[in-house]
Design an enzyme around this catalytic site. Structure first.
Site, PDB file in Angstrom:
ATOM      1  N   GLY A 209      -0.622   6.055   1.613  1.00 26.40           N
ATOM      2  CA  GLY A 209       0.473   5.714   0.544  1.00 26.40           C
ATOM      3  C   GLY A 209       1.756   6.275   1.529  1.00 26.40           C
ATOM      4  O   GLY A 209       1.695   6.382   2.907  1.00 26.40           O
ATOM      5  N   ASN A 210       2.846   6.213   0.948  1.00 24.41           N
ATOM      6  CA  ASN A 210       4.143   6.751   1.288  1.00 24.41           C
ATOM      7  C   ASN A 210       5.076   7.145   0.468  1.00 24.41           C
ATOM      8  O   ASN A 210       4.810   7.115  -0.661  1.00 24.41           O
ATOM      9  CB  ASN A 210       4.778   5.418   2.329  1.00 24.41           C
ATOM     10  N   HIS A 211       6.185   7.697   0.907  1.00 22.76           N
ATOM     11  CA  HIS A 211       7.111   8.463  -0.188  1.00 22.76           C
ATOM     12  C   HIS A 211       8.223   7.533  -0.991  1.00 22.76           C
ATOM     13  O   HIS A 211       9.057   8.289  -1.325  1.00 22.76           O
ATOM     14  CB  HIS A 211       7.838   9.615   0.872  1.00 22.76           C
ATOM     15  N   ALA A 276       8.182  -0.670  -0.291  1.00 22.67           N
ATOM     16  CA  ALA A 276       7.608  -0.082   0.965  1.00 22.67           C
ATOM     17  C   ALA A 276       6.174  -0.384   1.039  1.00 22.67           C
ATOM     18  O   ALA A 276       5.291   0.555   0.762  1.00 22.67           O
ATOM     19  CB  ALA A 276       8.001   1.531   1.012  1.00 22.67           C
TER      20      ALA A 276
END
Ligand code: CTP
Length: 401
Positions: A209-211, A276
């Site tokens: 995943g990402n932030h 994102a």
């Protein structure tokens, strides 16, 4: 625009001012609005459901379930059918429940399910109206996008004189009529917004995943809805609340986001891709949790679909397409390439070199690149203000001819 044919869900709370609602219903019915009354149990102590159902020409609902007919009064259905929810009189108690998301009767359930504009016409004694708790609740409700129809001043049922009287039925009627008449810049337009991160499963318990917090995309969805657009928000996993009047579709992976965005793309006049999205996803997802064994462990990744790029190729002349770029170096050049490669009308560039910009913050500093080569730098602002700047450009683009 008139009130003719509008579905008005009218919530009535327990307050002596409930008697005034009979006149309001008459005005609304005369204007050919469809009025569906939902009363709190306390409201029935002040005016009978029979009076309000006779005037509205429809059954009045108080409970989830009618033991006589065996019918279930579905709050979700009632709320979704409504063009607007008006709560009048709105008591201090019900306002407090709305502000805190309590759901203990049919009206509070309808409020939580409603995606339409909500108008609140409070009525209470002046000290209750002035109390800091009520003031905070009102502020909270307004921040959630609800519209306040302010109470008037005058003699109150307690004998005291001051602010807190329910606005007169004629004034509430005029307020609704003028609010519906104001043509918002994006009324009649459909918008699609993607927001948040994507989670690409590795096995049943792990993902890549990402932030991304989703805050920027949610702020854009909110701003577009405020400008009158009908907004569908396709959201990756976030813990953010759905903005008022926005239809939200939850997804996890890039593939799910692509499918949901594709389903809505053709219908949309405005498309903002702020999510994102993971560029790569595991080639294979393990059925069982992967156990640790060797010292090294590799995962083979494959490219995800470029949602913006793919839909950009299908773009028609009436559509405005906005993409985002988060860059660390050669920012303008990279963003300019992205604009062309993805066939977008605007690229909103975030530079990781700017303080207060990017993921998880409440502020952002962006530069917008336009298709005609224009580059517009903006100052550091709250994400809500950045969203408004972007929406101003979208409105100009939609009406460029
Ligand atoms: N985007 C998308 N689908 C993807 C990846 C990105 O729709 N699979 C969209 C994002 O929502 C955003 C823009 O494309 O609007 C961001 O582009 P970026 O992720 O930087 O794409 P790349 O072209 O892959 O850029 P880079 O070469 O920097 O990785």
């Amino acid at each position: 625009m008139s009130l003719k044919g509008k579905n008005i869900l009218l919530g009535v709370c327990g307050s002596i001012a409930a008697y005034k609602i009979a006149s309001l219903i008459r005005l609304l019915v005369k204007a050919e609005a469809e009025v569906q009354v939902v009363m709190t149990p306390e409201a029935t102590q002040f005016i009978t459901p029979l009076t309000l159902s006779t005037l509205s020409k429809k059954p009045v609902f108080v409970d989830y379930y009618d033991p006589k007919t065996g019918e279930w009064n579905n709050h979700v259905h009632l709320a979704l059918k409504a063009d607007l929810l008006l709560v009048a009189p709105a008591s201090a108690n019900t306002l407090a429940k709305f502000a805190h998301g309590l759901c203990d009767n049919l009206l509070t359930a309808c409020y939580l399910s409603a995606k339409c504009p909500v108008y609140l016409a409070p009525a209470m004694d002046l000290d209750m109206w002035k109390h800091p708790a009520t003031r905070q609740n009102i502020e909270k409700l307004q921040a959630h996008g609800n519209v306040l129809i302010p109470p008037g001043e005058g003699e109150l049922a307690s004998g005291l004189v001051g602010e807190g009287r329910l606005a007169e039925p004629e004034d509430i009627f005029a307020f609704l009529k003028s609010s519906l008449t104001v043509a918002l810049p994006l009324s009649g337009k459909k918008a699609l917004v993607t927001a948040g991160p994507t989670y690409e499963a590795i096995d049943p318990v792990r993902f890549i995943g990402n932030h991304s917090s989703g805050k920027m995309g949610y702020a854009i969805a909110k701003a577009l809805a405020r400008l009158g657009a009908e907004v569908t928000l396709i959201s990756g996993p976030t813990d953010l609340a759905t903005p008022p009047s926005v239809y939200r579709v939850d997804v996890r992976s890039a593939q799910q986001m692509f499918e949901a965005a594709s389903a809505h793309f053709g219908d949309s006049d405005i498309v903002v891709m702020s999510a994102a999205v993971a560029d790569y996803t595991p080639q294979e997802v393990a059925d069982q949790k992967i156990k640790k064994k060797a010292e090294d462990f590799n995962i083979t990744l494959k490219k995800t679909v470029d949602i913006l790029g793919t839909l950009g190729q299908q773009k028609t002349a009436r559509q405005t397409l906005v993409g985002f770029a988060l860059e660390t170096n050669n920012e303008l050049e990279n963003a300019q390439n992205k604009l062309i490669r993805k066939n977008a009308d605007f690229i909103v560039l975030n530079s990781m070199q700017d303080k207060g910009a990017g993921f998880a913050t409440d502020t952002n500093k962006v530069t917008v690149l336009q298709k005609d080569g224009k580059v517009i730098p903006f100052d550091l602002k709250s994400k809500d203000d950045v969203a408004r700047d972007i929406c101003d450009l979208i409105v100009q683009h939609q009406f460029r001819q």
